[in-house]
Design a protein around this motif. Structure first.
Motif, PDB file in Angstrom:
ATOM      1  N   CYS A 205       0.829  -1.209   0.000  1.00 16.63           N
ATOM      2  CA  CYS A 205       0.000   0.000   0.000  1.00 16.63           C
ATOM      3  C   CYS A 205       0.867   1.264   0.000  1.00 16.63           C
ATOM      4  O   CYS A 205       0.586   2.220  -0.728  1.00 16.63           O
ATOM      5  CB  CYS A 205      -0.924   0.000   1.219  1.00 16.63           C
ATOM      6  N   VAL A 206       1.907   1.267   0.816  1.00 18.00           N
ATOM      7  CA  VAL A 206       2.775   2.441   0.913  1.00 18.00           C
ATOM      8  C   VAL A 206       3.450   2.724  -0.422  1.00 18.00           C
ATOM      9  O   VAL A 206       3.645   3.878  -0.814  1.00 18.00           O
ATOM     10  CB  VAL A 206       3.827   2.237   2.026  1.00 18.00           C
ATOM     11  N   ARG A 207       3.791   1.683  -1.151  1.00 18.53           N
ATOM     12  CA  ARG A 207       4.475   1.872  -2.438  1.00 18.53           C
ATOM     13  C   ARG A 207       3.566   2.495  -3.490  1.00 18.53           C
ATOM     14  O   ARG A 207       4.041   2.954  -4.538  1.00 18.53           O
ATOM     15  CB  ARG A 207       5.022   0.528  -2.927  1.00 18.53           C
ATOM     16  N   LEU A 222      11.863  -4.021   2.945  1.00 14.52           N
ATOM     17  CA  LEU A 222      12.904  -3.194   2.342  1.00 14.52           C
ATOM     18  C   LEU A 222      12.509  -2.635   0.985  1.00 14.52           C
ATOM     19  O   LEU A 222      12.998  -1.580   0.578  1.00 14.52           O
ATOM     20  CB  LEU A 222      14.200  -4.001   2.221  1.00 14.52           C
ATOM     21  N   ALA A 223      11.597  -3.313   0.281  1.00 15.48           N
ATOM     22  CA  ALA A 223      11.117  -2.769  -0.991  1.00 15.48           C
ATOM     23  C   ALA A 223      10.364  -1.462  -0.765  1.00 15.48           C
ATOM     24  O   ALA A 223      10.496  -0.513  -1.544  1.00 15.48           O
ATOM     25  CB  ALA A 223      10.221  -3.788  -1.694  1.00 15.48           C
ATOM     26  N   ALA A 224       9.571  -1.409   0.315  1.00 18.65           N
ATOM     27  CA  ALA A 224       8.861  -0.166   0.636  1.00 18.65           C
ATOM     28  C   ALA A 224       9.833   0.925   1.065  1.00 18.65           C
ATOM     29  O   ALA A 224       9.683   2.092   0.702  1.00 18.65           O
ATOM     30  CB  ALA A 224       7.833  -0.428   1.742  1.00 18.65           C
ATOM     31  N   TRP A 225      10.856   0.553   1.841  1.00 16.64           N
ATOM     32  CA  TRP A 225      11.865   1.541   2.242  1.00 16.64           C
ATOM     33  C   TRP A 225      12.604   2.083   1.019  1.00 16.64           C
ATOM     34  O   TRP A 225      12.943   3.274   0.956  1.00 16.64           O
ATOM     35  CB  TRP A 225      12.856   0.922   3.227  1.00 16.64           C
ATOM     36  N   ASN A 254      21.628  -6.888  -0.384  1.00 15.35           N
ATOM     37  CA  ASN A 254      22.330  -5.664  -0.764  1.00 15.35           C
ATOM     38  C   ASN A 254      21.379  -4.760  -1.544  1.00 15.35           C
ATOM     39  O   ASN A 254      21.350  -4.765  -2.765  1.00 15.35           O
ATOM     40  CB  ASN A 254      23.562  -6.001  -1.598  1.00 15.35           C
ATOM     41  N   PHE A 255      20.604  -3.972  -0.842  1.00  8.52           N
ATOM     42  CA  PHE A 255      19.641  -3.095  -1.474  1.00  8.52           C
ATOM     43  C   PHE A 255      20.303  -1.779  -1.868  1.00  8.52           C
ATOM     44  O   PHE A 255      21.095  -1.217  -1.115  1.00  8.52           O
ATOM     45  CB  PHE A 255      18.467  -2.804  -0.521  1.00  8.52           C
ATOM     46  N   ASP A 256      19.950  -1.290  -3.039  1.00  2.96           N
ATOM     47  CA  ASP A 256      20.470  -0.017  -3.519  1.00  2.96           C
ATOM     48  C   ASP A 256      19.439   1.055  -3.206  1.00  2.96           C
ATOM     49  O   ASP A 256      18.544   1.341  -3.998  1.00  2.96           O
ATOM     50  CB  ASP A 256      20.739  -0.102  -5.027  1.00  2.96           C
ATOM     51  N   PHE A 257      19.554   1.668  -2.025  1.00  2.00           N
ATOM     52  CA  PHE A 257      18.590   2.664  -1.586  1.00  2.00           C
ATOM     53  C   PHE A 257      18.875   4.015  -2.221  1.00  2.00           C
ATOM     54  O   PHE A 257      20.000   4.332  -2.600  1.00  2.00           O
ATOM     55  CB  PHE A 257      18.648   2.823  -0.065  1.00  2.00           C
ATOM     56  N   GLY A 258      17.806   4.844  -2.301  1.00  8.56           N
ATOM     57  CA  GLY A 258      17.973   6.240  -2.665  1.00  8.56           C
ATOM     58  C   GLY A 258      18.518   7.007  -1.467  1.00  8.56           C
ATOM     59  O   GLY A 258      18.790   6.448  -0.404  1.00  8.56           O
ATOM     60  N   PRO A 259      18.640   8.336  -1.592  1.00  4.87           N
ATOM     61  CA  PRO A 259      19.339   9.109  -0.563  1.00  4.87           C
ATOM     62  C   PRO A 259      18.484   9.563   0.621  1.00  4.87           C
ATOM     63  O   PRO A 259      19.027  10.148   1.552  1.00  4.87           O
ATOM     64  CB  PRO A 259      19.827  10.325  -1.347  1.00  4.87           C
ATOM     65  N   PHE A 260      17.146   9.322   0.611  1.00  4.71           N
ATOM     66  CA  PHE A 260      16.282   9.953   1.622  1.00  4.71           C
ATOM     67  C   PHE A 260      16.636  11.456   1.690  1.00  4.71           C
ATOM     68  O   PHE A 260      16.951  11.998   2.741  1.00  4.71           O
ATOM     69  CB  PHE A 260      16.478   9.328   3.006  1.00  4.71           C
ATOM     70  N   LEU A 261      16.555  12.101   0.558  1.00  5.03           N
ATOM     71  CA  LEU A 261      17.152  13.421   0.362  1.00  5.03           C
ATOM     72  C   LEU A 261      16.715  14.454   1.386  1.00  5.03           C
ATOM     73  O   LEU A 261      17.543  15.206   1.912  1.00  5.03           O
ATOM     74  CB  LEU A 261      16.832  13.917  -1.054  1.00  5.03           C
ATOM     75  N   ASN A 262      15.422  14.516   1.693  1.00  2.47           N
ATOM     76  CA  ASN A 262      14.911  15.574   2.566  1.00  2.47           C
ATOM     77  C   ASN A 262      14.321  15.058   3.874  1.00  2.47           C
ATOM     78  O   ASN A 262      13.638  15.813   4.582  1.00  2.47           O
ATOM     79  CB  ASN A 262      13.860  16.400   1.811  1.00  2.47           C
ATOM     80  N   LEU A 263      14.574  13.810   4.202  1.00  6.27           N
ATOM     81  CA  LEU A 263      14.069  13.254   5.458  1.00  6.27           C
ATOM     82  C   LEU A 263      14.779  13.903   6.641  1.00  6.27           C
ATOM     83  O   LEU A 263      16.007  13.858   6.757  1.00  6.27           O
ATOM     84  CB  LEU A 263      14.300  11.746   5.493  1.00  6.27           C
ATOM     85  N   THR A 264      14.016  14.534   7.539  1.00  8.40           N
ATOM     86  CA  THR A 264      14.609  15.241   8.674  1.00  8.40           C
ATOM     87  C   THR A 264      14.337  14.577  10.022  1.00  8.40           C
ATOM     88  O   THR A 264      15.049  14.841  10.989  1.00  8.40           O
ATOM     89  CB  THR A 264      14.080  16.694   8.742  1.00  8.40           C
ATOM     90  N   ALA A 265      13.310  13.720  10.108  1.00  4.64           N
ATOM     91  CA  ALA A 265      12.964  13.091  11.389  1.00  4.64           C
ATOM     92  C   ALA A 265      12.642  11.620  11.170  1.00  4.64           C
ATOM     93  O   ALA A 265      11.848  11.269  10.299  1.00  4.64           O
ATOM     94  CB  ALA A 265      11.775  13.802  12.036  1.00  4.64           C
TER      95      ALA A 265
END
Length: 373
Positions: A205-207, A222-225, A254-265
């Motif tokens: 659902c989150v995806r 981890l797919a949702a993350w 070995n997941f290739d995550f994005g940067p969580f560019l603007n996550l602050t909390a």
């Protein structure tokens, strides 16, 4: 009448102020003053009618007030021997569903509603059967939905404008909402029981949500993350469920995550630290300012390991607040050197370490070393 009052933007500001002030004053009581004031403004003149009515119907606690617009139901809701109250709703169990004409009466002001808080005692949803079949969207301007009633389906509140959703989780509900409400920005989900395949159901659902700004829910796979890590809109995530422990195999891929560019909390309230440590090693979190964890059983070695993982992220240059709490712990008093692990966070302002029966000794030399690092 002053010319300024003919300007729609000015009227909207005035009426919104009236509504906000009076509702705040009656926060935990029925907001009669706000309703009466806005109703009086609506009948003052044609110029006032639309903006005043929009404010009057903007926030709904349950659907009963809207049902009061139906001629047949008005005497039931607004009895002569008592005033309508948020806390004394009538029963609709034996009332026949609305006719097509009565449905139009209900919809008369439904288009003005921007926020709905579904009440547990509402038993009126069978009345709307004719509308469910013939009206694609009952609340076309709805921005916020709060439904903490697990028995009440949320599909009647679907709106392309919906931005905020606070649900007592029913994953069928959430999937329908996420599919039809592409503008969703804020999701908060809660439940107090374990559902079969909960992890995958929630993650799927989150995806579906592409514009999330804040998310509060149970642990995700981890797919949702990975999906969240690539959302530039995301600024806050809260994970809260103590009974879910993802297997270690899920965390070793070995997941290739994005940067969580603007996550602050980022905050976690879970059963073990393995979920958190495994997740944090996959990305840099370049904007993270606040990191909080509460774990059922947290050893000092796990806390050190987590601090080490954080220190390898770009977050070491942005973190201002770190809180670690173990609800149960066999931690002995940690060595002096262990506190030094937290000195690499150059912007740190608040460090809160809470371990039962554990004493952390802070001498002057240690404090000086921390302050000068």
């Amino acid at each position: 009448m002053y010319r300024a009052l003919h300007i729609c933007e000015i009227l909207l500001e005035i009426f919104a102020h009236v509504n906000t002030v009076l509702r705040d004053r009656w926060m935990y009581h029925q907001p009669k003053s706000a309703w009466k004031s806005l109703a009086a403004l609506a009948v003052t003149c044609k110029t006032f009618y639309e903006p005043a009515m929009n404010e009057l119907w903007a926030v709904m606690f349950g659907l009963t007030p809207l049902l009061g617009c139906v001629t047949r139901l008005h005497p039931i809701i607004y009895c002569s021997d008592r005033e309508f109250s948020l806390f004394t709703h009538p029963s609709f169990q034996d009332i026949k569903p609305l006719s097509e004409n009565e449905g139009r009466q209900f919809l008369r002001h439904a288009a003005r509603v921007r926020s709905i808080d579904v009440l547990a005692r509402d038993d009126c949803y069978h009345l709307l059967s004719v509308l469910k079949c013939r009206v694609p969207c009952m609340f076309p301007r709805l921005l916020s939905l709060r439904n903490r009633c697990s028995e009440t389906r949320s599909d009647i509140f679907l709106s392309p404008t919906l931005r905020r959703c606070d649900l007592w989780v029913a994953y069928g509900d959430l999937k329908v909402i996420a599919t039809h409400c592409a503008a969703l920005e804020h999701i908060s989900l809660a439940n107090d029981w374990n559902i079969e395949n909960e992890l995958s159901l929630l993650s799927d659902c989150v995806r579906l949500c592409k514009r999330l700004v804040t998310l509060s829910c149970s642990p995700l796979d981890l797919a949702a993350w990975k999906h969240l890590s690539n959302l530039p809109t995301l600024i806050e995530v809260e994970i809260d469920k103590r009974k879910i422990d993802p297997s270690s195999l899920d965390l070793e891929n070995n997941f290739d995550f994005g940067p969580f560019l603007n996550l602050t909390a980022l905050s976690f309230n879970v059963n073990t630290a393995a979920y958190i440590t495994g997740l944090m090693q996959y990305s840099d979190f370049p904007s993270l300012k606040q990191f909080k964890i509460e774990v059922n059983r947290l050893s000092w070695a796990e806390a050190e390991r987590l601090a080490h993982v954080l220190s390898k992220c770009k977050a070491r240059h942005t973190l201002e607040q770190i809180e670690m709490k173990g609800r149960a712990s066999d931690v002995q008093d940690p060595p002096r050197s262990s506190i030094i692990h937290f000195c690499c966070f150059t912007q740190l302002r608040i460090l809160w370490l809470d371990f039962p029966r554990c004493c952390i000794h802070l001498g002057n030399d240690l404090l000086l070393e921390c302050m000068s690092s």
